[in-house]
Motif scaffolding. Structure first.
Motif, PDB file in Angstrom:
ATOM      1  N   MET A   1       0.818  -1.205   0.000  1.00 38.65           N
ATOM      2  CA  MET A   1       0.000   0.000   0.000  1.00 38.65           C
ATOM      3  C   MET A   1       0.858   1.262   0.000  1.00 38.65           C
ATOM      4  O   MET A   1       0.414   2.320  -0.412  1.00 38.65           O
ATOM      5  N   ASP A   2       2.109   1.150   0.485  1.00 39.10           N
ATOM      6  CA  ASP A   2       2.981   2.319   0.478  1.00 39.10           C
ATOM      7  C   ASP A   2       3.226   2.834  -0.932  1.00 39.10           C
ATOM      8  O   ASP A   2       3.496   4.017  -1.135  1.00 39.10           O
ATOM      9  N   LEU A   3       3.123   1.923  -1.917  1.00 39.30           N
ATOM     10  CA  LEU A   3       3.344   2.338  -3.298  1.00 39.30           C
ATOM     11  C   LEU A   3       2.256   3.295  -3.776  1.00 39.30           C
ATOM     12  O   LEU A   3       2.455   4.048  -4.735  1.00 39.30           O
ATOM     13  N   THR A   7       2.954  12.308  -2.255  1.00 36.06           N
ATOM     14  CA  THR A   7       2.998  13.644  -1.675  1.00 36.06           C
ATOM     15  C   THR A   7       2.631  14.656  -2.751  1.00 36.06           C
ATOM     16  O   THR A   7       3.266  14.714  -3.803  1.00 36.06           O
ATOM     17  N   PHE A   8       1.595  15.413  -2.494  1.00 35.87           N
ATOM     18  CA  PHE A   8       1.141  16.436  -3.428  1.00 35.87           C
ATOM     19  C   PHE A   8       1.955  17.701  -3.191  1.00 35.87           C
ATOM     20  O   PHE A   8       1.899  18.297  -2.117  1.00 35.87           O
ATOM     21  N   THR A  14       0.413  14.265   2.157  1.00 38.16           N
ATOM     22  CA  THR A  14       0.854  12.917   1.832  1.00 38.16           C
ATOM     23  C   THR A  14      -0.254  11.935   2.194  1.00 38.16           C
ATOM     24  O   THR A  14      -0.675  11.859   3.348  1.00 38.16           O
ATOM     25  N   THR A  15      -0.733  11.195   1.207  1.00 40.26           N
ATOM     26  CA  THR A  15      -1.821  10.249   1.447  1.00 40.26           C
ATOM     27  C   THR A  15      -1.878   9.256   0.310  1.00 40.26           C
ATOM     28  O   THR A  15      -1.222   9.427  -0.725  1.00 40.26           O
ATOM     29  N   SER A  16      -2.659   8.200   0.494  1.00 39.15           N
ATOM     30  CA  SER A  16      -2.884   7.244  -0.579  1.00 39.15           C
ATOM     31  C   SER A  16      -3.728   7.886  -1.672  1.00 39.15           C
ATOM     32  O   SER A  16      -4.669   8.649  -1.385  1.00 39.15           O
ATOM     33  N   VAL A  17      -3.431   7.564  -2.916  1.00 41.25           N
ATOM     34  CA  VAL A  17      -4.203   8.130  -4.027  1.00 41.25           C
ATOM     35  C   VAL A  17      -5.644   7.607  -4.023  1.00 41.25           C
ATOM     36  O   VAL A  17      -6.501   8.153  -4.722  1.00 41.25           O
ATOM     37  N   PHE A  49      -7.932  15.902   8.530  1.00 40.35           N
ATOM     38  CA  PHE A  49      -7.322  14.598   8.253  1.00 40.35           C
ATOM     39  C   PHE A  49      -6.067  14.722   7.404  1.00 40.35           C
ATOM     40  O   PHE A  49      -5.055  14.067   7.677  1.00 40.35           O
ATOM     41  N   LEU A  50      -6.117  15.581   6.385  1.00 45.56           N
ATOM     42  CA  LEU A  50      -4.970  15.730   5.496  1.00 45.56           C
ATOM     43  C   LEU A  50      -4.028  16.860   5.917  1.00 45.56           C
ATOM     44  O   LEU A  50      -2.986  17.045   5.303  1.00 45.56           O
TER      45      LEU A  50
END
Length: 302
Positions: A1-3, A7-8, A14-17, A49-50
């Motif tokens: 899942m780290d893949l 980071t925008f 930084t979050t999962s797409v 959250f973000l």
């Protein structure tokens, strides 16, 4: 899942797409039934959250509206649920309000604690009115739609507009409201929506239901269309017009991800709306507005 983590650059988030589109999809599915794009909850999600707290979060939230709302609007138009006179009043009234709201947000309210408390009070009022409406035995007098007729294909007809009154037929009954009163409401809502990056018409639907006694089935489409148009102007205001020597353009990739989920969620929500009792839609909206109001109040007193 780290893949899947990314980071925008513009926002530093930084979050999962997968998180932005999935969150937007689920939220938009429910809120779009009542004419609410979901931006009112996506903004607190981004902030809390973000950890996206700069004024650019507002324009990113508006970008979500621009990308996501057409799914719901298309469905409401296809099903004949667009009261065009109401739509134009919302658009014309909220656009100048959104500009004023943008100016207030960037110039005077970079940390808008007190204004959040005001919004909390307004949303608590709206939520209470919607909750009482959803719990009452009657669904709102003559403006209520008979449950057996919810799935009928055509619900709006004979819409007309003058400087004093707008009227249209819904389920065999004629509904009307004062043109200038609705315009004034749209202008005020536009200021609030522009300040917090939720779109000019994002919270106008509950007002139309509670103050003007209009059925939510006839309000949802115009409210979403108004939010869509004013959000385009809102993104432009934040991205192109400098205040204090700086602009606040959106984080484009993040906003597009939210918007992609919102598009699918709003399309499905608009399609399912005719199968949902009006009381249920009111109850869903009241819970959503209570959540937002209580969170803003908590942040103020924290």
């Amino acid at each position: 899942m780290d893949l899947l983590n990314i980071t925008f650059t513009a926002s530093g988030v930084t979050t999962s797409v997968l998180i932005p589109p999935l969150f937007a999809f689920v939220l938009s599915f429910f809120t779009s039934m009542g004419g609410v794009s979901g931006a009112v909850l996506i903004l607190p999600f981004q902030v809390s959250f973000l950890q996206f707290t700069s004024p650019a979060v507002n324009s990113t939230n508006l970008l979500y509206n621009v990308v996501g709302i057409p799914g719901g609007v298309y469905r409401y138009i296809k099903e004949g649920k667009m009261v065009w006179p109401l739509t134009w009043i919302i658009i014309i009234g909220t656009i100048p309000g959104v500009f004023i709201g943008y100016y207030l947000r960037v110039k005077y309210l970079p940390e808008p604690g007190k204004f959040k408390l005001f919004i909390a009070a307004v949303l608590l009022y709206i939520g209470t009115r919607l909750l009482l409406g959803s719990l009452s035995k009657a669904t709102g007098g003559k403006t209520a739609a008979p449950a057996a007729n919810i799935t009928s294909p055509v619900v709006i007809s004979n819409a007309s507009m003058s400087l004093s009154r707008v009227s249209y037929d819904f389920k065999g009954e004629t509904l009307s409201f004062n043109t200038m009163s609705m315009f004034t409401l749209a202008f005020i809502v536009g200021i609030v929506g522009g300040t917090y990056g939720i779109g000019g018409g994002a919270i106008i639907a509950p007002f139309c239901v509670t103050l003007f006694n209009l059925p939510v089935y006839t309000v949802a489409g115009p409210a979403l269309m108004g939010t869509f148009i004013t959000s385009i102007f809102g993104v432009a205001f934040y991205a192109l017009i400098p205040v204090n020597g700086a602009t606040a353009p959106p984080d484009w990739p993040l906003g597009l991800l939210f918007g992609a989920g919102g598009f699918a969620g709003m399309y499905l929500g608009a399609r399912v709306q005719k199968h949902m009792p009006e009381k249920t839609i009111k109850l869903i909206l009241s819970v959503i507005f209570y959540i937002i109001a209580l969170r803003y109040a908590y942040q103020y007193f924290q």
